[in-house]
Design a protein around this motif. Structure first.
Motif, short mmCIF file in Angstrom:
data_model
loop_
_atom_site.label_atom_id
_atom_site.label_comp_id
_atom_site.label_asym_id
_atom_site.label_seq_id
_atom_site.Cartn_x
_atom_site.Cartn_y
_atom_site.Cartn_z
N PHE A 34 64.47 24.44 39.98
CA PHE A 34 64.67 25.19 38.74
C PHE A 34 63.94 26.52 38.83
O PHE A 34 62.84 26.59 39.39
CB PHE A 34 64.12 24.40 37.55
N TYR A 36 62.37 29.53 36.40
CA TYR A 36 61.97 29.87 35.04
C TYR A 36 61.44 31.30 35.00
O TYR A 36 60.95 31.83 35.98
CB TYR A 36 60.84 28.94 34.55
N GLN A 38 58.82 33.63 32.48
CA GLN A 38 57.82 33.50 31.42
C GLN A 38 57.23 34.86 31.08
O GLN A 38 56.65 35.51 31.96
CB GLN A 38 56.71 32.53 31.84
N PHE A 39 57.36 35.26 29.82
CA PHE A 39 56.72 36.47 29.35
C PHE A 39 55.32 36.11 28.85
O PHE A 39 55.04 34.95 28.53
CB PHE A 39 57.56 37.11 28.23
N GLN A 42 54.09 33.33 26.20
CA GLN A 42 55.29 32.66 25.74
C GLN A 42 55.57 31.45 26.62
O GLN A 42 54.90 31.22 27.62
CB GLN A 42 56.49 33.62 25.74
N SER A 43 56.56 30.69 26.21
CA SER A 43 56.91 29.48 26.95
C SER A 43 57.76 29.81 28.16
O SER A 43 58.17 30.95 28.37
CB SER A 43 57.65 28.52 26.02
N LEU A 44 58.03 28.79 28.96
CA LEU A 44 58.90 28.96 30.11
C LEU A 44 60.35 28.88 29.66
O LEU A 44 60.73 27.96 28.93
CB LEU A 44 58.65 27.83 31.13
N LEU A 46 64.13 28.53 31.05
CA LEU A 46 64.92 28.18 32.21
C LEU A 46 65.99 29.24 32.45
O LEU A 46 66.74 29.59 31.53
CB LEU A 46 65.58 26.81 32.03
N GLU A 59 71.78 29.54 33.03
CA GLU A 59 71.70 29.33 31.59
C GLU A 59 72.42 30.48 30.87
O GLU A 59 72.59 31.58 31.42
CB GLU A 59 70.25 29.25 31.14
N PHE A 91 56.92 36.98 34.77
CA PHE A 91 56.36 35.97 35.66
C PHE A 91 57.47 34.97 35.95
O PHE A 91 58.06 34.40 35.02
CB PHE A 91 55.17 35.29 34.97
N ILE A 93 58.72 31.49 37.84
CA ILE A 93 58.19 30.22 38.33
C ILE A 93 59.34 29.35 38.82
O ILE A 93 60.36 29.21 38.14
CB ILE A 93 57.44 29.45 37.22
N PHE A 111 55.65 22.33 39.99
CA PHE A 111 55.83 23.76 39.79
C PHE A 111 55.15 24.57 40.87
O PHE A 111 54.06 24.22 41.36
CB PHE A 111 55.26 24.18 38.43
N ARG B 43 47.94 30.46 35.81
CA ARG B 43 49.38 30.34 35.50
C ARG B 43 50.05 29.16 36.22
O ARG B 43 51.24 28.95 36.08
CB ARG B 43 50.16 31.62 35.80
N GLN B 44 49.30 28.39 37.00
CA GLN B 44 49.85 27.21 37.66
C GLN B 44 50.07 26.11 36.63
O GLN B 44 49.15 25.71 35.94
CB GLN B 44 48.90 26.72 38.76
N PHE B 91 51.59 22.97 27.01
CA PHE B 91 52.99 22.87 26.65
C PHE B 91 53.41 21.41 26.55
O PHE B 91 53.14 20.62 27.45
CB PHE B 91 53.88 23.56 27.69
N PHE B 108 60.81 22.82 26.88
CA PHE B 108 59.42 23.09 26.56
C PHE B 108 59.24 23.52 25.11
O PHE B 108 60.12 24.17 24.52
CB PHE B 108 58.87 24.21 27.45
N GLY B 109 58.07 23.19 24.57
CA GLY B 109 57.67 23.77 23.30
C GLY B 109 57.13 25.17 23.54
O GLY B 109 57.05 25.63 24.69
N SER B 110 56.73 25.82 22.47
CA SER B 110 56.28 27.21 22.56
C SER B 110 54.84 27.34 23.05
O SER B 110 54.40 28.44 23.37
CB SER B 110 56.42 27.91 21.20
#
Lengths: 120, 118
Positions: A34, A36, A38-39, A42-44, A46, A59, A91, A93, A111, B43-44, B91, B108-110
């Motif tokens: 997968f 992803y 990410q800003f 914020q969340s990842l 997809l 997506e 970013f 991932i 990840f 960030r990992q 998360f 994922f959640g926020s």
């Protein structure tokens, strides 16, 4: 130890150039990876699912021609950001999903450490 | 489609104290997986704990435990004896047990940014 590696860990490029990000599975033959985005804070999100030997599934809202994904082997998937622009700075991932058929509930997802892309 | 909601953008806890992070989700499925991931400043993404929906017993991993309330669709994370190294973005994530198509992905959640105060 790490099971997924990404290269490079960070890259700065000029607007209009293309950047390739590699994602390697270090100890597993991953049929599915997968990607992803990410800003900050914020969340990842997809972007796409990379399937070995077939076309990636993108997506909604992700431009296929801009974010080229290749999964030519069971241990390597690549994401190429073509004609990068400052708004592509983010970013990125990758992640691999393992399916242990003998214990199917443990569909572990690992990840990579991520790649920070800055487009000037 | 499934959704995951984390209503606490930021939380703080004193070192050695206990903190609980909230997560709710929405699904029509009866069996699924729930996860808590930690993303430190490096960030990992790191898996903290996982719960299978068919299991009634709450998962526990050392100082981390969950309160899984299936009927309420709630999946909170409790961190006991908080340490400075616990500071991270956390998360909550959902995955279907269906192994094909879009169901294979994590939702994922926020995120909740946890600060640990010395």
């Amino acid at each position: 130890g790490a099971v997924v590696s990404q290269h490079p860990s960070w890259v700065i490029c000029k607007s209009g150039t293309s950047v390739k990000i590699e994602c390697r599975s270090l100890d597993f033959q991953a049929t599915t990876m997968f990607w992803y985005r990410q800003f900050p804070k914020q969340s990842l999100m997809l972007m796409a699912t990379s399937n070995e030997g077939s076309k990636a599934t993108y997506e909604q809202g992700v431009e296929k021609d801009k974010f080229l994904i290749n999964h030519a082997s069971l241990t390597l998937s690549t994401l190429t950001v073509t004609s990068a622009h400052p708004e592509d700075s983010s970013f990125y991932i990758c992640s691999e999903r393992r399916e242990e058929w003998d214990v199917i509930s443990y569909n572990e997802q690992f990840f990579g450490p991520g790649t920070r892309l800055t487009v000037l | 489609a499934q959704t995951v909601t984390q209503s606490q953008p930021e939380m703080s806890v004193q070192e050695a104290e206990t903190v609980t992070l909230s997560c709710t989700y929405d699904t029509s499925e009866s069996d699924y997986y729930l996860f808590w991931y930690k993303q430190p400043p490096s960030r990992q993404m790191i898996l903290v704990i996982r719960q299978e929906a068919y299991k009634q017993q709450n998962a526990t991993e050392n100082r981390f435990s969950v309160n899984f309330q299936k009927a309420a669709k709630s999946f909170s994370l409790k961190i006991s004896d908080s340490q400075l190294g616990d500071a991270a973005m956390y998360f909550c994530a959902y995955r279907s047990t269906v192994s094909s198509g879009s169901a294979r992905q994590l939702t994922f959640g926020s995120g909740t940014q946890l600060t640990v105060l010395p």
